[in-house]
Design an enzyme around this catalytic site. Structure first.
Site, mmCIF file in Angstrom:
data_model
loop_
_atom_site.group_PDB
_atom_site.id
_atom_site.type_symbol
_atom_site.label_atom_id
_atom_site.label_comp_id
_atom_site.label_asym_id
_atom_site.label_seq_id
_atom_site.Cartn_x
_atom_site.Cartn_y
_atom_site.Cartn_z
ATOM 1 N N HIS A 78 37.452 37.564 46.461
ATOM 2 C CA HIS A 78 38.418 38.431 47.146
ATOM 3 C C HIS A 78 39.841 37.960 46.858
ATOM 4 O O HIS A 78 40.751 38.764 46.663
ATOM 5 C CB HIS A 78 38.187 38.398 48.660
ATOM 6 C CG HIS A 78 36.959 39.136 49.103
ATOM 7 N ND1 HIS A 78 35.700 38.798 48.692
ATOM 8 C CD2 HIS A 78 36.802 40.202 49.919
ATOM 9 C CE1 HIS A 78 34.817 39.623 49.248
ATOM 10 N NE2 HIS A 78 35.475 40.485 49.996
ATOM 11 N N GLY A 98 23.999 41.654 47.159
ATOM 12 C CA GLY A 98 25.241 42.407 47.336
ATOM 13 C C GLY A 98 25.426 43.451 46.242
ATOM 14 O O GLY A 98 24.454 44.047 45.757
ATOM 15 N N ASP A 99 26.689 43.639 45.817
ATOM 16 C CA ASP A 99 26.976 44.655 44.789
ATOM 17 C C ASP A 99 26.531 44.198 43.405
ATOM 18 O O ASP A 99 26.552 44.986 42.456
ATOM 19 C CB ASP A 99 28.472 44.987 44.780
ATOM 20 C CG ASP A 99 29.332 43.789 44.407
ATOM 21 O OD1 ASP A 99 28.990 42.656 44.802
ATOM 22 O OD2 ASP A 99 30.345 43.983 43.705
ATOM 23 N N GLN A 100 26.113 42.941 43.264
ATOM 24 C CA GLN A 100 25.699 42.421 41.943
ATOM 25 C C GLN A 100 24.574 43.272 41.350
ATOM 26 O O GLN A 100 24.537 43.509 40.142
ATOM 27 C CB GLN A 100 25.229 40.965 42.071
ATOM 28 C CG GLN A 100 26.307 40.008 42.548
ATOM 29 C CD GLN A 100 25.732 38.730 43.162
ATOM 30 O OE1 GLN A 100 24.577 38.387 42.946
ATOM 31 N NE2 GLN A 100 26.538 38.027 43.939
ATOM 32 N N HIS A 115 25.938 36.379 37.197
ATOM 33 C CA HIS A 115 25.313 36.935 38.406
ATOM 34 C C HIS A 115 25.812 38.359 38.671
ATOM 35 O O HIS A 115 25.356 38.997 39.608
ATOM 36 C CB HIS A 115 25.617 36.026 39.603
ATOM 37 C CG HIS A 115 27.053 36.092 40.057
ATOM 38 N ND1 HIS A 115 28.123 35.995 39.181
ATOM 39 C CD2 HIS A 115 27.607 36.268 41.287
ATOM 40 C CE1 HIS A 115 29.254 36.088 39.855
ATOM 41 N NE2 HIS A 115 28.971 36.255 41.131
ATOM 42 N N GLN A 171 37.738 30.866 33.856
ATOM 43 C CA GLN A 171 36.801 31.867 33.305
ATOM 44 C C GLN A 171 37.420 32.953 32.414
ATOM 45 O O GLN A 171 36.887 33.213 31.327
ATOM 46 C CB GLN A 171 35.980 32.499 34.449
ATOM 47 C CG GLN A 171 34.937 33.484 33.941
ATOM 48 C CD GLN A 171 33.882 33.780 34.966
ATOM 49 O OE1 GLN A 171 33.165 32.880 35.413
ATOM 50 N NE2 GLN A 171 33.765 35.025 35.366
ATOM 51 N N TRP A 231 31.589 41.429 40.868
ATOM 52 C CA TRP A 231 32.446 42.447 40.269
ATOM 53 C C TRP A 231 33.566 41.844 39.407
ATOM 54 O O TRP A 231 33.877 42.360 38.330
ATOM 55 C CB TRP A 231 33.032 43.397 41.312
ATOM 56 C CG TRP A 231 33.885 44.450 40.655
ATOM 57 C CD1 TRP A 231 35.220 44.654 40.826
ATOM 58 C CD2 TRP A 231 33.464 45.442 39.683
ATOM 59 N NE1 TRP A 231 35.662 45.694 40.027
ATOM 60 C CE2 TRP A 231 34.599 46.192 39.315
ATOM 61 C CE3 TRP A 231 32.242 45.746 39.076
ATOM 62 C CZ2 TRP A 231 34.548 47.237 38.384
ATOM 63 C CZ3 TRP A 231 32.187 46.785 38.147
ATOM 64 C CH2 TRP A 231 33.330 47.510 37.816
ATOM 65 N N ASN A 232 34.156 40.728 39.844
ATOM 66 C CA ASN A 232 35.218 40.133 39.018
ATOM 67 C C ASN A 232 34.657 39.690 37.673
ATOM 68 O O ASN A 232 35.252 39.958 36.624
ATOM 69 C CB ASN A 232 35.858 38.931 39.727
ATOM 70 C CG ASN A 232 36.618 39.341 40.962
ATOM 71 O OD1 ASN A 232 37.694 39.911 40.864
ATOM 72 N ND2 ASN A 232 36.055 39.068 42.130
ATOM 73 N N SER A 233 33.512 39.026 37.704
ATOM 74 C CA SER A 233 32.906 38.570 36.460
ATOM 75 C C SER A 233 32.527 39.762 35.581
ATOM 76 O O SER A 233 32.698 39.731 34.361
ATOM 77 C CB SER A 233 31.657 37.720 36.747
ATOM 78 O OG SER A 233 32.033 36.549 37.448
HETATM 79 N N1 UDP Z 1 35.527 31.919 38.295
HETATM 80 C C1 UDP Z 1 36.294 30.971 37.636
HETATM 81 N N2 UDP Z 1 35.673 29.869 37.156
HETATM 82 C C2 UDP Z 1 34.345 29.658 37.284
HETATM 83 C C3 UDP Z 1 33.557 30.619 37.939
HETATM 84 C C4 UDP Z 1 34.186 31.755 38.426
HETATM 85 O O1 UDP Z 1 37.508 31.125 37.485
HETATM 86 O O2 UDP Z 1 33.869 28.617 36.823
HETATM 87 C C5 UDP Z 1 36.198 33.114 38.822
HETATM 88 C C6 UDP Z 1 35.860 34.343 38.029
HETATM 89 O O3 UDP Z 1 36.734 34.469 36.934
HETATM 90 C C7 UDP Z 1 36.003 35.452 39.074
HETATM 91 C C8 UDP Z 1 35.674 34.752 40.384
HETATM 92 O O4 UDP Z 1 35.768 33.358 40.151
HETATM 93 O O5 UDP Z 1 37.330 35.919 39.068
HETATM 94 C C9 UDP Z 1 34.287 35.037 40.899
HETATM 95 O O6 UDP Z 1 34.233 36.344 41.377
HETATM 96 P P1 UDP Z 1 32.947 37.245 41.230
HETATM 97 O O7 UDP Z 1 33.265 38.564 41.876
HETATM 98 O O8 UDP Z 1 32.517 37.312 39.827
HETATM 99 O O9 UDP Z 1 31.820 36.461 42.005
HETATM 100 P P2 UDP Z 1 31.703 35.866 43.514
HETATM 101 O O10 UDP Z 1 32.226 34.487 43.472
HETATM 102 O O11 UDP Z 1 32.499 36.783 44.419
HETATM 103 O O12 UDP Z 1 30.241 35.917 43.780
#
Ligand code: UDP
Length: 469
Positions: free
Chosen positions: A20, A383-385, A360, A345, A363-365
């Site tokens: 978020h 979740g939304d994954q 996984h 990342q 949404w960001n990934s």
């Molecule tokens: N991320 C990162 N380094 C890592 C793992 C994740 O910078 O080693 C960042 C990734 O780029 C993304 C966020 O953490 O922006 C993870 O958000 P995502 O929605 O993919 O997954 P969540 O953590 O909400 O399950």
């Protein structure tokens, strides 16, 4: 340079999770940069402490961002957790309730203080999901509010229709029915966001999402972290039939973030390890990148199978893993692998050495993979994954499915399957097709955020609206 006292002030309020914080902070930096605004970014004290510990510059003083006089500052609020506690959240129901009670009180004090200083009254508040009460708080204080939705438009529409009971969803009597939503592929019962399924272990997450949709009429604008090409028909449908939405993504690709002066203003809650040099030493498209976001943790059995599959594939790998790794694993990898606590990342995915991303499907990934042109092996959990995985594999066609995910799926993916998925994603006709598709989505994402692109124009429109408030 303009003083922060003369700038229009926007106040961003984030739920304290990495997925978020990242998009909302990116939006904040772009708004400051583009709109010559003063932006205050706010999340909970404990998230703020983690960001500081990871080395982020999160000062309360306005810091210049970009080249046009915009500024950003940070202010953290009390969520009811004792100040020295950085516990992980397990009981979401209790936490959401505490966050609302304490967070609201703390934020009202902060916003009133800013108003009374009359140097920085707030013109607009922007929140992301899981803190729906921010719209009530803004209404009480007579401040316009906007929402940054940090999932796909498909999830936005699913949640909207669920909240309004406008189409049948799986329920106690019929837990396995398909879901038919306008302008979307039919979703099987394990492809809807799991928090909307009657069997979810986290019904409070479903409830907090519904609350956001009940409060939609209180927000002046809904921004979505997606881009037009990716979900065009659906975006048009939602804008026409549900509420006006502005796709503004992918925010991390905005050219404005490249020229940003304050590069160490990041939302990372864990310090990223330096792995770029290691990637530089690897050949083009030779490394599998494995990362499951900030929450998902593999159980021991799944870890062993995944690690064996990766080792047996013979490929080089960069794996983000926060639990301790058995020594023999790295020994067996014989220098082919690097394991880190946290990676930068977006930079990793942009590196030419990376061939595919075992993800996984947060949404960001998902968006980061699409807009850097990297095919994925989808390993959704909850979740939304699960919905994102469906789109990555069947709609956007840049992914191989390693599992279906869902809270009910207890299946462990075996080493053979892991190995086969890696091969399929990297070295066969299908892999080449997926790479072509991924490059197409990358190009479209760059066009969306470039000068004149739709996401860029939408951000400008939003900035103009804020200035007019
Ligand atoms: N991320 C990162 N380094 C890592 C793992 C994740 O910078 O080693 C960042 C990734 O780029 C993304 C966020 O953490 O922006 C993870 O958000 P995502 O929605 O993919 O997954 P969540 O953590 O909400 O399950």
């Amino acid at each position: 340079m303009a003083s922060s006292k003369t700038l229009t002030h926007v106040f961003l309020i984030s739920f304290p999770a990495q997925g978020h914080v990242n998009p909302l902070l990116r939006l904040g930096k772009i708004l400051a940069s583009k709109g010559n605004l003063l932006v205050t970014f706010s999340t909970t004290n404990s998230a703020g402490r983690k960001m500081k510990k990871a080395g982020a510059a999160v000062s309360g003083d306005p810091t210049p961002v970009g080249n046009c006089g915009g500024m950003i500052r940070f202010e953290f609020f009390n969520d009811g957790y004792s100040d020295d506690s950085d516990k992980e959240i397990h009981d979401y129901e209790a936490y959401f309730s505490m966050l609302e009670t304490y967070g609201k009180k703390s934020l009202i004090t902060i916003l009133n203080r800013l108003k009374d200083q009359d140097s920085r009254p707030v013109s607009c508040v922007i929140n992301n999901p899981f803190v729906p009460w921010v719209s009530d708080l803004a209404e009480e204080l007579n401040i316009p509010s906007a929402l940054l939705w940090v999932q796909s438009c498909a999830c936005f529409s699913s949640c909207y229709h669920y909240a309004n009971s406008s189409v049948p969803f799986p329920n106690g009597e019929q837990p396995d029915i398909d879901v038919h939503l306008p302008n979307m592929p039919v979703l099987k019962s394990d492809e809807i966001p799991t928090f909307l399924h009657p069997s979810t272990q986290y019904p409070s997450v479903g409830k907090i999402i519904v609350q956001q949709f009940k409060n939609l009429s209180k927000t002046t604008c809904v921004l979505i972290e997606t881009y037009e090409e990716l979900e065009d028909e659906l975006i048009n449908y939602v804008s026409d039939q549900v509420c006006p939405i502005l796709p503004v993504g992918p925010l991390f690709k905005s050219p404005l973030l490249e020229v940003e002066t304050a590069a160490n203003i990041t939302g990372d809650m864990i310090k990223a390890d330096d792995c770029m040099g290691w990637l530089d030493s690897k050949g083009t498209s030779s490394v599998v990148y494995i990362a499951f976001g900030s929450h998902v943790i593999l159980n021991q059995e799944q870890f062993t199978e995944m690690a064996s599959g990766v080792l047996n594939s013979g490929m080089s790998f960069l794996w983000v893993m926060r639990s301790r790794l058995p020594e023999e694993f790295l020994e067996a990898a014989c220098g082919r692998g690097m394991v880190v606590d946290w990676s930068p990342q977006p930079q990793v995915l942009s590196h030419k050495a990376v061939s595919c991303f075992v993800t996984h499907c947060g949404w960001n990934s998902t968006l980061e993979a699409l807009s850097t042109g990297v095919p994925v092996v989808a390993f959704p959990q909850y979740g939304d994954q699960v919905t994102n995985a469906k789109y990555l594999v069947d709609e956007w066609k840049i992914g191989i499915r390693m599992c279906r995910g869902g809270e009910a799926e207890k299946k462990v993916v075996g080493r053979k399957e892991v190995e086969e998925c890696l091969r399929e994603a990297t070295c066969c006709v299908k892999a080449a097709k997926m790479k072509d598709n991924a490059l197409k989505w990358k190009k479209a994402s760059e066009a969306a955020v470039a000068e004149g692109g739709i996401s860029n124009r939408n951000l400008q429109k939003f900035v103009d609206e804020i200035r007019g408030l």
